[in-house]
Every structure is written in structure tokens, then in C-alpha cells.
Design a protein around this motif. Structure first.
Motif, PDB file in Angstrom:
ATOM      1  N   ILE A 242       0.702  -1.154   0.030  1.00 35.10           N
ATOM      2  CA  ILE A 242       0.247   0.009  -0.252  1.00 35.10           C
ATOM      3  C   ILE A 242       0.799   1.222   0.113  1.00 35.10           C
ATOM      4  O   ILE A 242       2.432   0.994   0.186  1.00 35.10           O
ATOM      5  N   SER A 243       0.418   1.961  -0.410  1.00 42.63           N
ATOM      6  CA  SER A 243       0.745   3.799  -0.128  1.00 42.63           C
ATOM      7  C   SER A 243       0.256   4.757  -0.255  1.00 42.63           C
ATOM      8  O   SER A 243      -0.961   4.553   0.028  1.00 42.63           O
ATOM      9  N   LEU A 244       0.828   6.038   0.474  1.00 36.87           N
ATOM     10  CA  LEU A 244       0.603   6.896   0.497  1.00 36.87           C
ATOM     11  C   LEU A 244       0.435   7.843  -0.952  1.00 36.87           C
ATOM     12  O   LEU A 244       1.211   7.447  -1.606  1.00 36.87           O
ATOM     13  N   SER A 245      -0.041   8.755  -1.233  1.00 34.32           N
ATOM     14  CA  SER A 245      -1.511   8.883  -2.065  1.00 34.32           C
ATOM     15  C   SER A 245      -1.032  10.853  -1.918  1.00 34.32           C
ATOM     16  O   SER A 245      -1.921  11.003  -1.872  1.00 34.32           O
ATOM     17  N   GLN A 246      -0.896  11.363  -2.483  1.00 36.82           N
ATOM     18  CA  GLN A 246      -1.066  13.125  -2.978  1.00 36.82           C
ATOM     19  C   GLN A 246      -2.883  12.517  -3.527  1.00 36.82           C
ATOM     20  O   GLN A 246      -3.035  11.821  -4.292  1.00 36.82           O
ATOM     21  N   PRO A 247      -3.667  13.448  -2.763  1.00 35.53           N
ATOM     22  CA  PRO A 247      -5.931  13.314  -3.154  1.00 35.53           C
ATOM     23  C   PRO A 247      -5.928  13.768  -4.368  1.00 35.53           C
ATOM     24  O   PRO A 247      -6.742  12.988  -4.857  1.00 35.53           O
ATOM     25  N   THR A 248      -4.447  14.572  -5.419  1.00 32.79           N
ATOM     26  CA  THR A 248      -4.882  14.738  -6.572  1.00 32.79           C
ATOM     27  C   THR A 248      -4.892  13.499  -8.037  1.00 32.79           C
ATOM     28  O   THR A 248      -4.583  13.803  -8.994  1.00 32.79           O
ATOM     29  N   ALA A 249      -3.994  11.978  -6.983  1.00 30.39           N
ATOM     30  CA  ALA A 249      -3.467  11.168  -8.039  1.00 30.39           C
ATOM     31  C   ALA A 249      -4.824  10.512  -9.089  1.00 30.39           C
ATOM     32  O   ALA A 249      -5.945  10.242  -8.548  1.00 30.39           O
ATOM     33  N   PRO A 250      -4.549   9.678 -10.276  1.00 34.13           N
ATOM     34  CA  PRO A 250      -5.128   9.820 -11.163  1.00 34.13           C
ATOM     35  C   PRO A 250      -6.225   8.077 -10.273  1.00 34.13           C
ATOM     36  O   PRO A 250      -5.126   7.287 -10.021  1.00 34.13           O
ATOM     37  N   GLN A 251      -6.822   7.992 -10.774  1.00 36.24           N
ATOM     38  CA  GLN A 251      -8.260   6.435 -10.662  1.00 36.24           C
ATOM     39  C   GLN A 251      -6.439   5.244 -11.235  1.00 36.24           C
ATOM     40  O   GLN A 251      -6.556   5.733 -12.241  1.00 36.24           O
ATOM     41  N   VAL A 252      -6.659   4.639 -11.040  1.00 40.71           N
ATOM     42  CA  VAL A 252      -5.819   3.282 -11.821  1.00 40.71           C
ATOM     43  C   VAL A 252      -6.377   2.139 -10.871  1.00 40.71           C
ATOM     44  O   VAL A 252      -6.822   1.500 -10.636  1.00 40.71           O
ATOM     45  N   ALA A 253      -6.945   0.859 -12.481  1.00 35.52           N
ATOM     46  CA  ALA A 253      -7.420  -0.093 -12.439  1.00 35.52           C
ATOM     47  C   ALA A 253      -6.379  -0.974 -11.731  1.00 35.52           C
ATOM     48  O   ALA A 253      -5.319  -1.121 -11.218  1.00 35.52           O
ATOM     49  N   GLY A 254      -6.940  -2.191 -10.502  1.00 37.96           N
ATOM     50  CA  GLY A 254      -6.865  -2.311  -9.887  1.00 37.96           C
ATOM     51  C   GLY A 254      -6.393  -2.141  -8.418  1.00 37.96           C
ATOM     52  O   GLY A 254      -6.540  -2.381  -7.587  1.00 37.96           O
ATOM     53  N   THR A 255      -6.506  -0.976  -8.240  1.00 33.58           N
ATOM     54  CA  THR A 255      -6.937  -0.083  -7.086  1.00 33.58           C
ATOM     55  C   THR A 255      -7.687   0.923  -6.358  1.00 33.58           C
ATOM     56  O   THR A 255      -8.450   1.480  -7.595  1.00 33.58           O
ATOM     57  N   ARG A 302     -13.189  11.612  -5.921  1.00 29.63           N
ATOM     58  CA  ARG A 302     -13.952  12.368  -4.994  1.00 29.63           C
ATOM     59  C   ARG A 302     -14.722  13.548  -3.727  1.00 29.63           C
ATOM     60  O   ARG A 302     -14.550  14.340  -3.224  1.00 29.63           O
ATOM     61  N   PHE A 303     -13.808  12.015  -2.696  1.00 30.14           N
ATOM     62  CA  PHE A 303     -13.628  12.833  -1.426  1.00 30.14           C
ATOM     63  C   PHE A 303     -12.268  13.291  -1.345  1.00 30.14           C
ATOM     64  O   PHE A 303     -12.576  14.734  -0.654  1.00 30.14           O
ATOM     65  N   HIS A 304     -11.252  14.005  -2.679  1.00 27.28           N
ATOM     66  CA  HIS A 304     -10.743  14.977  -2.365  1.00 27.28           C
ATOM     67  C   HIS A 304     -11.272  16.308  -2.785  1.00 27.28           C
ATOM     68  O   HIS A 304     -11.335  17.864  -2.515  1.00 27.28           O
ATOM     69  N   LYS A 305     -12.283  16.043  -3.979  1.00 27.00           N
ATOM     70  CA  LYS A 305     -12.882  17.188  -4.179  1.00 27.00           C
ATOM     71  C   LYS A 305     -13.996  18.198  -3.138  1.00 27.00           C
ATOM     72  O   LYS A 305     -14.323  19.074  -2.821  1.00 27.00           O
ATOM     73  N   ASP A 306     -14.700  16.771  -2.402  1.00 22.13           N
ATOM     74  CA  ASP A 306     -15.664  17.636  -1.127  1.00 22.13           C
ATOM     75  C   ASP A 306     -14.707  18.385  -0.084  1.00 22.13           C
ATOM     76  O   ASP A 306     -15.453  18.782   0.145  1.00 22.13           O
TER      77      ASP A 306
END
Length: 330
Positions: A242-255, A302-306
């Protein structure tokens, strides 16, 4: 002896450092050599510029006068160099960055905002290296991140401006992970997982992760450090990390990406530039390009947009003024 720019720089560095030893380290000279140079400068100016105080050296009345004049002259020389570079043709603006989500969009935005200005872009793994190379003239400007309360020391002669004052890091994990169905994840529930080590190790991120996990009752197992994005995503999709990620990162298939309860780890994105190489107009255009690149990714999750919509006080402003090196601005 006549006063030269290097003498004015020495006086300013002594005032900024608050001690001869600190100023000598910044200037890359020995303390005895700097002391001798200060005595020569004081002979020209006609009196002592600094006196020893409880916390180091402090400017005298004459010192304050000389400092004010010196800063004005050095500022004018910086402006001369930056504006000459802006006017001249064939001089590329050298931009250094760490691997932030906005970087892909930034390249396109700089083409739009800075048409006619050639820009070279390099990625670095170290924020410290970025700042050092900015100070030595290898880069004209840098875009970098800081995590939680960590502040990256910036060299003299640099101005900085905060692009994003705060964004909450989230967790990327396999879509098949038992916690993937939850809207928000407790950090304590991730004990025992294998973590991706953050690529940058000097932006405060590793310390923030270890500290947050410690408060949650465990020590994270930092197993992988991978700079290749697709390999990084593939390992997560396979459930191996698992990893930390910026909330603006793109959606990636399988994750999937999920926010952490309480937002224990937050990031800040900043722009810094050498005022002798980048004019105020160029810095403003570069800031606007970076701002547009970031805003283009706010809707990725969506969670970051909110969260973003709920915190208007933190949102990017296309106005405002830059700060001196090392002073964050909202």
C-alpha cells in the motif's frame, strides 16, 4: 578599498545568520577570513556595523543604515539580471521538480502561459538537492513539496510562494483489499501491511508517516522504494503493498484511494525561484501555470473534491505576494 557587491553580500549574510560563524558557513569561507573582511568593510564605512549581543551579533545604527542600502543595491542587481534574461532570446528557464501529480499538467500549462519562453524541466528525487541546485544556479525555479510541519531550508537570494497550503494524504491500496469497501480508513487498521517507501526522503514525508503510525500503535514496514509509476501501481493492484498518495492522484485500474480518518499526514506544495534569474513577471506566469495544473486534478477523486470545496480558505489564489526564502505564505 572600494565596496563591491561581495562586501554587501557578506554584510547581509552576517545580519541574516546572526553570527559570524553562521554567515561564514553560508558564504563558504572560514570565520577568521570573514572577520578580517568585516574589519576592512568597517574601515570603509567608518565604524562598527555589528556588536555582540546575547543571541549573537546585532547591527549597530550604522549597520542598519548600511544594510538598508546594501539590500536595495543587491535587489536592483538581482532585478537587472532577471529582467535581462527575460528579454534575451535563447535563454531557457531551468525548472527543477520532484514527482508531484501536477507535473504532467504543468508542462502543458507552461507552454500556454509562457509562450515564446523555452523551458527545460528535470525531475529530482531529493528536495534538498533541488534547493541546493537552485542556490548554485543549476535551476532558476523549483516546484517541491513539504509534509506536515517540515520546512525545506532555501538558499539566500530566493523567493518562495506557497501554491497549495494543505492537502490531506490518502492511501492507495488494492481494489481487492478488505478495507477497499470503506469510505475512510483508520490508520491503525493498516498495521502489518507492507508499505511503499516514499520516493523523496527529505521532505518530511518518511518522518511524518513513521510518527503517525507510531501514534496509531505500530511501526510501518517500509518494503519497497520504486520510482517507476506503473510498477508502483502494479504491486499495489496485486495486493503486495500500500502507499501514501497525494489526493489528486489519478484513478488506476485494480487500485482504490481512500482518505485517512483525521487526516494525520498533510502536504504542502511550493514554488521557489532565484530572483536574479527569474523576473517578477515570469514568476507570476509560472505560479499561474502550476495553479492551473493543480486545479485540473482536483476532480480526480470525489473525496478530495468534497474536502477542497469545504476548505475555501486553503484554495489556490491567483493573487498574493511572494515571500522571502524560507517564509511560507498562504
Amino acid at each position: 578599498m572600494q565596496l563591491e557587491l561581495r562586501h554587501l553580500q557578506a554584510v547581509c549574510r552576517i545580519a541574516e545568520a546572526g553570527s559570524l560563524g553562521g554567515a561564514a558557513r553560508r558564504l563558504g569561507v572560514s570565520q577568521p577570513a570573514l572577520s578580517a573582511q568585516l574589519r576592512r568593510i568597517e574601515r570603509v564605512t567608518g565604524g562598527e556595523l555589528f556588536v555582540r549581543g546575547r543571541s549573537g551579533v546585532e547591527p549597530t545604527a550604522l549597520g542598519h543604515f548600511v544594510l538598508a542600502k546594501a539590500r536595495r543595491v543587491l535587489s536592483e542587481m538581482d532585478a537587472l539580471g532577471a529582467e535581462a534574461r527575460a528579454i534575451s532570446t535563447g535563454t531557457p528557464l531551468r525548472l527543477g521538480c520532484i514527482l508531484l501529480v501536477l507535473i504532467d499538467g504543468l508542462l502543458a500549462q507552461t507552454d500556454l502561459f509562457m509562450s515564446g519562453q523555452e523551458i527545460s524541466v528535470d525531475l529530482e528525487d531529493s528536495v534538498t538537492a533541488l534547493a541546493r541546485m537552485l542556490g548554485t544556479g543549476q535551476y532558476d525555479a523549483i516546484v517541491y513539496g513539504e509534509v506536515n510541519e517540515h520546512e525545506v531550508p532555501l538558499p539566500a537570494g530566493v523567493l518562495a510562494r506557497t501554491l497549495v497550503p494543505k492537502e490531506p494524504f490518502c492511501i492507495r491500496l488494492s481494489a481487492q483489499h478488505p478495507l477497499a469497501a470503506q469510505e475512510r480508513i483508520e490508520l491503525a487498521d493498516l498495521a502489518g501491511e507492507s508499505w511503499m517507501t516514499l520516493v523523496e526522503d527529505d521532505d518530511g514525508g518518511p518522518e511524518a508517516l513513521v510518527a503517525a503510525c507510531g501514534q496509531a500503535g505500530f511501526t510501518p514496514s517500509l518494503r519497497y522504494r520504486i520510482t517507476d509509476r506503473m510498477m508502483h501501481y502494479d504491486l499495489i493492484a496485486a495486493g503486495r503493498a500500500i502507499s501514501l498518495s497525494q489526493p489528486t492522484a489519478p484513478q488506476v485500474a485494480g487500485t482504490v484511494m481512500r482518505p485517512l480518518v483525521g487526516n494525520p499526514i498533510t502536504g504542502r506544495i511550493r514554488l521557489a525561484w532565484n530572483r536574479a534569474a527569474v523576473s517578477a513577471g515570469q514568476a507570476e506566469l509560472l505560479y499561474r501555470a502550476a495553479a492551473r495544473a493543480y486545479l485540473a486534478n482536483v476532480d480526480n477523486n470525489r473525496f478530495h473534491k468534497d474536502w477542497w470545496d469545504a476548505h475555501p480558505e486553503l484554495q489556490i489564489s491567483l493573487g498574493g505576494e511572494p515571500s522571502a526564502a524560507g517564509t511560507p505564505t498562504p
